[in-house]
Enzyme design. Sequence first.
Site, PDB file in Angstrom:
ATOM      1  N   CYS A  41      62.745  86.882  42.804  1.00 23.64           N
ATOM      2  CA  CYS A  41      63.361  88.133  43.245  1.00 23.64           C
ATOM      3  C   CYS A  41      64.878  88.025  43.314  1.00 23.64           C
ATOM      4  O   CYS A  41      65.574  89.045  43.292  1.00 23.64           O
ATOM      5  CB  CYS A  41      62.800  88.550  44.599  1.00 23.64           C
ATOM      6  SG  CYS A  41      63.012  87.308  45.893  1.00 23.64           S
ATOM      7  N   GLU A  75      66.700  76.961  51.846  1.00 20.96           N
ATOM      8  CA  GLU A  75      65.310  77.431  51.875  1.00 20.96           C
ATOM      9  C   GLU A  75      64.461  76.648  50.876  1.00 20.96           C
ATOM     10  O   GLU A  75      64.947  76.186  49.845  1.00 20.96           O
ATOM     11  CB  GLU A  75      65.251  78.940  51.599  1.00 20.96           C
ATOM     12  CG  GLU A  75      65.865  79.378  50.275  1.00 20.96           C
ATOM     13  CD  GLU A  75      64.814  79.544  49.190  1.00 20.96           C
ATOM     14  OE1 GLU A  75      63.624  79.342  49.479  1.00 20.96           O
ATOM     15  OE2 GLU A  75      65.191  79.862  48.055  1.00 20.96           O
ATOM     16  N   ALA A 116      59.259  99.441  65.274  1.00 15.96           N
ATOM     17  CA  ALA A 116      58.489  99.371  64.024  1.00 15.96           C
ATOM     18  C   ALA A 116      59.402  99.353  62.804  1.00 15.96           C
ATOM     19  O   ALA A 116      58.976  99.697  61.704  1.00 15.96           O
ATOM     20  CB  ALA A 116      57.517 100.551  63.944  1.00 15.96           C
ATOM     21  N   GLU A 127      62.647  97.344  60.371  1.00 20.78           N
ATOM     22  CA  GLU A 127      62.722  96.151  59.525  1.00 20.78           C
ATOM     23  C   GLU A 127      62.749  94.863  60.347  1.00 20.78           C
ATOM     24  O   GLU A 127      62.045  93.896  60.036  1.00 20.78           O
ATOM     25  CB  GLU A 127      63.967  96.232  58.638  1.00 20.78           C
ATOM     26  CG  GLU A 127      64.117  95.041  57.699  1.00 20.78           C
ATOM     27  CD  GLU A 127      65.364  95.142  56.835  1.00 20.78           C
ATOM     28  OE1 GLU A 127      65.636  94.186  56.092  1.00 20.78           O
ATOM     29  OE2 GLU A 127      66.074  96.169  56.922  1.00 20.78           O
ATOM     30  N   MET A 128      63.581  94.838  61.403  1.00 24.30           N
ATOM     31  CA  MET A 128      63.675  93.627  62.219  1.00 24.30           C
ATOM     32  C   MET A 128      62.354  93.331  62.926  1.00 24.30           C
ATOM     33  O   MET A 128      61.955  92.170  63.073  1.00 24.30           O
ATOM     34  CB  MET A 128      64.807  93.761  63.238  1.00 24.30           C
ATOM     35  CG  MET A 128      66.198  93.725  62.622  1.00 24.30           C
ATOM     36  SD  MET A 128      66.582  92.105  61.918  1.00 24.30           S
ATOM     37  CE  MET A 128      66.869  91.167  63.410  1.00 24.30           C
TER      38      MET A 128
END
Length: 448
Positions: free
Chosen positions: A50, A114, A190, A192-193
Amino acid sequence: MHFIAISINHRTADVALREQVAFRDDALRLAHEDLFETKSILENVILSTCNRTEVYAIVDQIHTGRYYIQRFLARSFGFDVDDIKNMSEVKVGDEAVEHLLRVTSGLDSIVLGETQILGQMRDAFFLAQDIQTTGTIFNHLFKQAITFAKKAHNETDIADNAVSVSYAAVELAKKVFGKLKGKQTIIIGAGEMSELSLLNLLGSGIDDITVVNRTETNAYKLATKHGVNYNTLESLPTLLTNADIVISSTSSPDFIVTKSMIESVNLKRKASSLLLIDIAVPRDIEPNVNISENIFSYDVDDLKGLVDANLRERQMAADFIASQIPDEVQAHNDWVNMLGVVPVIRALREKAMTIQSETMDSIDRKLPDLSDRERTIISKHTKSIINQMLKDPIKQAKELSNDKRSNEKLELFQNIFDIDAADPYEDIKAHKAQKEKEVSIRHIFSFE
């Protein structure tokens, strides 16, 4: 032979462009095959995630190889070659090797250190191996890069420290409770975080999670998407009675969790700990709600301090890993240089042994009455003479592997001994030459 890497990544193209130049999983096999059939390409691996699409290739000529890779990418995604040039970066030789090592180790990722990219690189290499678009050099180099990245992660623990607020919230919960499995958790909000926090909680082993939100429909959508519970915001005081962890992230201008609410709930709770984590701006949880020693409250500034400290630790680990890369590049170069010497030495030995064999045949014809013992002794001594004669030339040939003009000197070496070392890519080059010839013939006789 030259190593070239062409990369479209988060530094060279924005997300809108990167979305347009990503190979679907079901298209990667054909893409590898198409690229391998392209002029100048001797080996290739394609990495597509991505955040990056990269082509790694061994080419016979740098300029030709670069052009045909860029043309391949342009044709694959419907861009002009100039567009691909503008959205990509090109690395050649040592820089390409360094780039591969940095990418595989996570040093070139948006999130420094990562580990997901290591698995993606391994999958890309295994796919290319399976399709047989890799050869001697890439089979060695990609294994070296993967081994280096694994060792780097194990020695530095670079990926162990949280570098996002949502992940830091979960890491904080681990520090308070140890194992999180079985802990009842409430996520307020509810957005993104909240979803990122939910994913991190699920990844840590928590499965008793309830999403609450002022708009129940949004709570329902997020909860059902990830297979957890949901409820209304009005149910929060009741839920707090048995909760262990609360993570709040809404856009409310007012406090969602107040001191008076906690005082009321605490009367009904047992002596178990309650961890309140506020990652909202403005804050969702009223300050000073930690009214007893078993209630812990942290806001986004507390988490940011943890994230900043972790980032510094990651950067220190990344600097250490980066300091090891030049040695890895040199090790690869030493191996490649020796790779060029091996066929020359093999050709020299084969020629010498052919001469010895022909000499023994001549002796057999001229001295047919030799006993087996006499013949064995003569054969042994002629081989010994050859080995003694080859000892110094072979030593000199091996030393050429570290010479900056090794290719030129190895060619002279072959001319002196009248030998011709086999080209490991001879069959591939012959196939491509034949294909070009066929295309040219079709073009000549085409009436279109």
